[in-house]
Design a protein around this motif. Sequence first.
Motif, PDB file in Angstrom:
ATOM      1  N   GLY A  12       0.801  -1.197  -0.194  1.00 38.01           N
ATOM      2  CA  GLY A  12       0.094  -0.191   0.158  1.00 38.01           C
ATOM      3  C   GLY A  12       0.520   1.386  -0.163  1.00 38.01           C
ATOM      4  N   GLN A  13       2.181   0.847  -0.070  1.00 38.62           N
ATOM      5  CA  GLN A  13       2.741   2.370   0.744  1.00 38.62           C
ATOM      6  C   GLN A  13       3.250   2.258  -1.105  1.00 38.62           C
ATOM      7  OE1 GLN A  13       6.675   2.080   2.230  1.00 38.62           O
ATOM      8  NE2 GLN A  13       7.607   4.182   2.494  1.00 38.62           N
ATOM      9  N   PRO A  14       3.475   3.828  -1.976  1.00 42.20           N
ATOM     10  CA  PRO A  14       3.852   3.607  -2.802  1.00 42.20           C
ATOM     11  C   PRO A  14       5.267   3.577  -3.213  1.00 42.20           C
ATOM     12  CG  PRO A  14       2.409   6.205  -2.159  1.00 42.20           C
ATOM     13  CD  PRO A  14       2.836   5.274  -1.494  1.00 42.20           C
ATOM     14  N   HIS A  15       5.508   3.072  -4.434  1.00 42.49           N
ATOM     15  CA  HIS A  15       6.955   3.119  -4.197  1.00 42.49           C
ATOM     16  C   HIS A  15       8.183   4.008  -4.506  1.00 42.49           C
ATOM     17  CE1 HIS A  15      10.765   0.760  -6.580  1.00 42.49           C
ATOM     18  NE2 HIS A  15      10.126   1.498  -7.656  1.00 42.49           N
ATOM     19  N   GLY A  16       8.857   3.848  -4.319  1.00 45.27           N
ATOM     20  CA  GLY A  16      10.166   5.262  -4.746  1.00 45.27           C
ATOM     21  C   GLY A  16       9.681   6.385  -3.462  1.00 45.27           C
ATOM     22  N   PHE A  17       9.067   6.210  -2.483  1.00 50.41           N
ATOM     23  CA  PHE A  17       8.730   7.355  -1.781  1.00 50.41           C
ATOM     24  C   PHE A  17       9.047   7.426  -0.219  1.00 50.41           C
ATOM     25  CE2 PHE A  17       5.577   8.145  -4.921  1.00 50.41           C
ATOM     26  CZ  PHE A  17       4.909   9.151  -4.634  1.00 50.41           C
ATOM     27  N   ASP A  18       9.631   6.004   0.530  1.00 43.42           N
ATOM     28  CA  ASP A  18      10.386   5.860   1.528  1.00 43.42           C
ATOM     29  C   ASP A  18      11.539   6.964   1.682  1.00 43.42           C
ATOM     30  OD1 ASP A  18      13.025   3.750   0.780  1.00 43.42           O
ATOM     31  OD2 ASP A  18      11.253   3.537  -0.633  1.00 43.42           O
ATOM     32  N   LYS A  24      17.880   9.044  -1.819  1.00 44.96           N
ATOM     33  CA  LYS A  24      18.326   8.955  -3.649  1.00 44.96           C
ATOM     34  C   LYS A  24      18.409  10.073  -4.459  1.00 44.96           C
ATOM     35  CE  LYS A  24      18.842   3.995  -2.881  1.00 44.96           C
ATOM     36  NZ  LYS A  24      18.599   2.912  -3.258  1.00 44.96           N
ATOM     37  N   HIS A  25      16.947  10.393  -4.746  1.00 49.73           N
ATOM     38  CA  HIS A  25      16.208  11.256  -5.269  1.00 49.73           C
ATOM     39  C   HIS A  25      16.671  12.607  -4.871  1.00 49.73           C
ATOM     40  CE1 HIS A  25      12.689   8.339  -5.207  1.00 49.73           C
ATOM     41  NE2 HIS A  25      13.818   8.370  -6.107  1.00 49.73           N
ATOM     42  N   ALA A  26      16.745  13.275  -4.069  1.00 52.31           N
ATOM     43  CA  ALA A  26      17.656  14.434  -3.883  1.00 52.31           C
ATOM     44  C   ALA A  26      19.587  14.398  -3.585  1.00 52.31           C
ATOM     45  CB  ALA A  26      17.635  14.229  -2.037  1.00 52.31           C
ATOM     46  N   THR A  27      20.233  13.158  -4.047  1.00 49.06           N
ATOM     47  CA  THR A  27      21.337  13.178  -3.969  1.00 49.06           C
ATOM     48  C   THR A  27      21.316  13.239  -5.834  1.00 49.06           C
ATOM     49  OG1 THR A  27      21.777  11.787  -2.821  1.00 49.06           O
ATOM     50  CG2 THR A  27      22.992  12.018  -4.308  1.00 49.06           C
ATOM     51  N   MET A  28      20.111  13.302  -6.639  1.00 42.50           N
ATOM     52  CA  MET A  28      20.279  12.799  -8.234  1.00 42.50           C
ATOM     53  C   MET A  28      19.941  14.598  -9.026  1.00 42.50           C
ATOM     54  SD  MET A  28      19.101   9.037  -9.593  1.00 42.50           S
ATOM     55  CE  MET A  28      16.939   9.436  -8.226  1.00 42.50           C
ATOM     56  N   GLY A  44      10.865   6.382 -12.086  1.00 43.53           N
ATOM     57  CA  GLY A  44       9.107   6.168 -11.052  1.00 43.53           C
ATOM     58  C   GLY A  44       9.056   7.167 -10.457  1.00 43.53           C
ATOM     59  N   MET A  45       8.213   7.185  -9.897  1.00 42.68           N
ATOM     60  CA  MET A  45       6.825   8.205  -9.154  1.00 42.68           C
ATOM     61  C   MET A  45       7.897   9.185  -7.984  1.00 42.68           C
ATOM     62  SD  MET A  45       4.239  10.017  -9.078  1.00 42.68           S
ATOM     63  CE  MET A  45       2.708   9.616 -10.939  1.00 42.68           C
ATOM     64  N   GLY A  46       7.681   8.108  -7.002  1.00 39.50           N
ATOM     65  CA  GLY A  46       9.137   8.615  -5.822  1.00 39.50           C
ATOM     66  C   GLY A  46      10.217   9.836  -7.115  1.00 39.50           C
ATOM     67  N   ALA A  47      10.862   9.720  -7.685  1.00 37.22           N
ATOM     68  CA  ALA A  47      11.673  10.272  -9.108  1.00 37.22           C
ATOM     69  C   ALA A  47      10.859  11.928  -9.259  1.00 37.22           C
ATOM     70  CB  ALA A  47      12.326   9.919  -9.050  1.00 37.22           C
ATOM     71  N   TYR A  48       9.769  11.636  -9.664  1.00 35.88           N
ATOM     72  CA  TYR A  48       9.409  12.830 -10.485  1.00 35.88           C
ATOM     73  C   TYR A  48       8.663  13.246  -9.613  1.00 35.88           C
ATOM     74  CZ  TYR A  48       5.547  14.460 -12.958  1.00 35.88           C
ATOM     75  OH  TYR A  48       4.474  15.331 -13.538  1.00 35.88           O
ATOM     76  N   GLN A  49       8.078  12.849  -8.030  1.00 32.89           N
ATOM     77  CA  GLN A  49       7.799  14.038  -7.522  1.00 32.89           C
ATOM     78  C   GLN A  49       8.672  14.686  -6.794  1.00 32.89           C
ATOM     79  OE1 GLN A  49       4.536  15.329  -7.009  1.00 32.89           O
ATOM     80  NE2 GLN A  49       3.648  13.639  -8.139  1.00 32.89           N
ATOM     81  N   SER A  50       9.930  14.065  -6.465  1.00 30.49           N
ATOM     82  CA  SER A  50      11.107  15.165  -5.808  1.00 30.49           C
ATOM     83  C   SER A  50      11.713  15.621  -6.800  1.00 30.49           C
ATOM     84  CB  SER A  50      12.242  13.873  -5.897  1.00 30.49           C
ATOM     85  OG  SER A  50      13.459  14.212  -5.283  1.00 30.49           O
ATOM     86  N   LEU A  51      11.652  15.322  -7.673  1.00 34.71           N
ATOM     87  CA  LEU A  51      12.201  16.980  -8.651  1.00 34.71           C
ATOM     88  C   LEU A  51      11.360  17.664  -8.735  1.00 34.71           C
ATOM     89  CD1 LEU A  51      13.572  14.188 -12.093  1.00 34.71           C
ATOM     90  CD2 LEU A  51      14.508  15.571 -10.447  1.00 34.71           C
ATOM     91  N   LYS A  52       9.975  17.368  -9.256  1.00 29.37           N
ATOM     92  CA  LYS A  52       8.406  18.335  -9.010  1.00 29.37           C
ATOM     93  C   LYS A  52       9.383  18.913  -7.410  1.00 29.37           C
ATOM     94  CE  LYS A  52       5.408  18.819 -11.115  1.00 29.37           C
ATOM     95  NZ  LYS A  52       4.847  19.510 -11.898  1.00 29.37           N
ATOM     96  N   GLU A  57      10.922  20.194 -14.295  1.00 29.34           N
ATOM     97  CA  GLU A  57       9.601  19.736 -14.349  1.00 29.34           C
ATOM     98  C   GLU A  57      10.295  18.630 -15.384  1.00 29.34           C
ATOM     99  OE1 GLU A  57       6.231  18.777 -15.386  1.00 29.34           O
ATOM    100  OE2 GLU A  57       6.290  20.471 -13.868  1.00 29.34           O
ATOM    101  N   PRO A  58      10.250  17.187 -14.502  1.00 27.78           N
ATOM    102  CA  PRO A  58      10.056  16.181 -15.719  1.00 27.78           C
ATOM    103  C   PRO A  58       9.775  15.850 -16.769  1.00 27.78           C
ATOM    104  CG  PRO A  58       9.652  15.731 -12.909  1.00 27.78           C
ATOM    105  CD  PRO A  58       9.302  16.888 -13.359  1.00 27.78           C
ATOM    106  N   PHE A  59      10.231  15.395 -17.944  1.00 28.28           N
ATOM    107  CA  PHE A  59       9.172  15.820 -19.138  1.00 28.28           C
ATOM    108  C   PHE A  59       9.540  14.406 -19.123  1.00 28.28           C
ATOM    109  CE2 PHE A  59       7.634  16.495 -23.334  1.00 28.28           C
ATOM    110  CZ  PHE A  59       6.389  17.251 -22.980  1.00 28.28           C
ATOM    111  N   ILE A  60       8.757  13.367 -19.845  1.00 30.31           N
ATOM    112  CA  ILE A  60       9.414  11.717 -20.098  1.00 30.31           C
ATOM    113  C   ILE A  60       8.481  11.280 -21.842  1.00 30.31           C
ATOM    114  CG2 ILE A  60       8.861   9.398 -19.420  1.00 30.31           C
ATOM    115  CD1 ILE A  60       9.080  11.157 -16.876  1.00 30.31           C
ATOM    116  N   THR A  61       9.722  11.121 -22.473  1.00 27.57           N
ATOM    117  CA  THR A  61       9.673  10.804 -23.979  1.00 27.57           C
ATOM    118  C   THR A  61      10.386   9.513 -23.985  1.00 27.57           C
ATOM    119  OG1 THR A  61      10.567  11.414 -25.453  1.00 27.57           O
ATOM    120  CG2 THR A  61      11.833  12.117 -24.140  1.00 27.57           C
TER     121      THR A  61
END
Length: 86
Positions: A12-18, A24-28, A44-52, A57-61
Amino acid sequence: FSSEQEAPHSPGQPHGFDADSEAKHATMAQPISDCQVLLAGGMGMGAYQSLKSYNIEPFITDVENIDEAVKRYLAGNLPNLMGRLH
């Protein structure tokens, strides 16, 4: 990051939000915190939210050639493939 490197998450915990993933996302994100947009093939959604949270603006292509992706982005004709978020 591969799934072997990621900390397990509770059902139930979203992936990448621990806490480990967020660190790790902050380091990136910190080295590119002066950027407005990040073009990526997926994330992942966690990395996306961290960048936001860094106002990036994460742009997926699916365009693999970065020069082509940038040209299409600047021309306004690069679709943002949010379905590639996991």
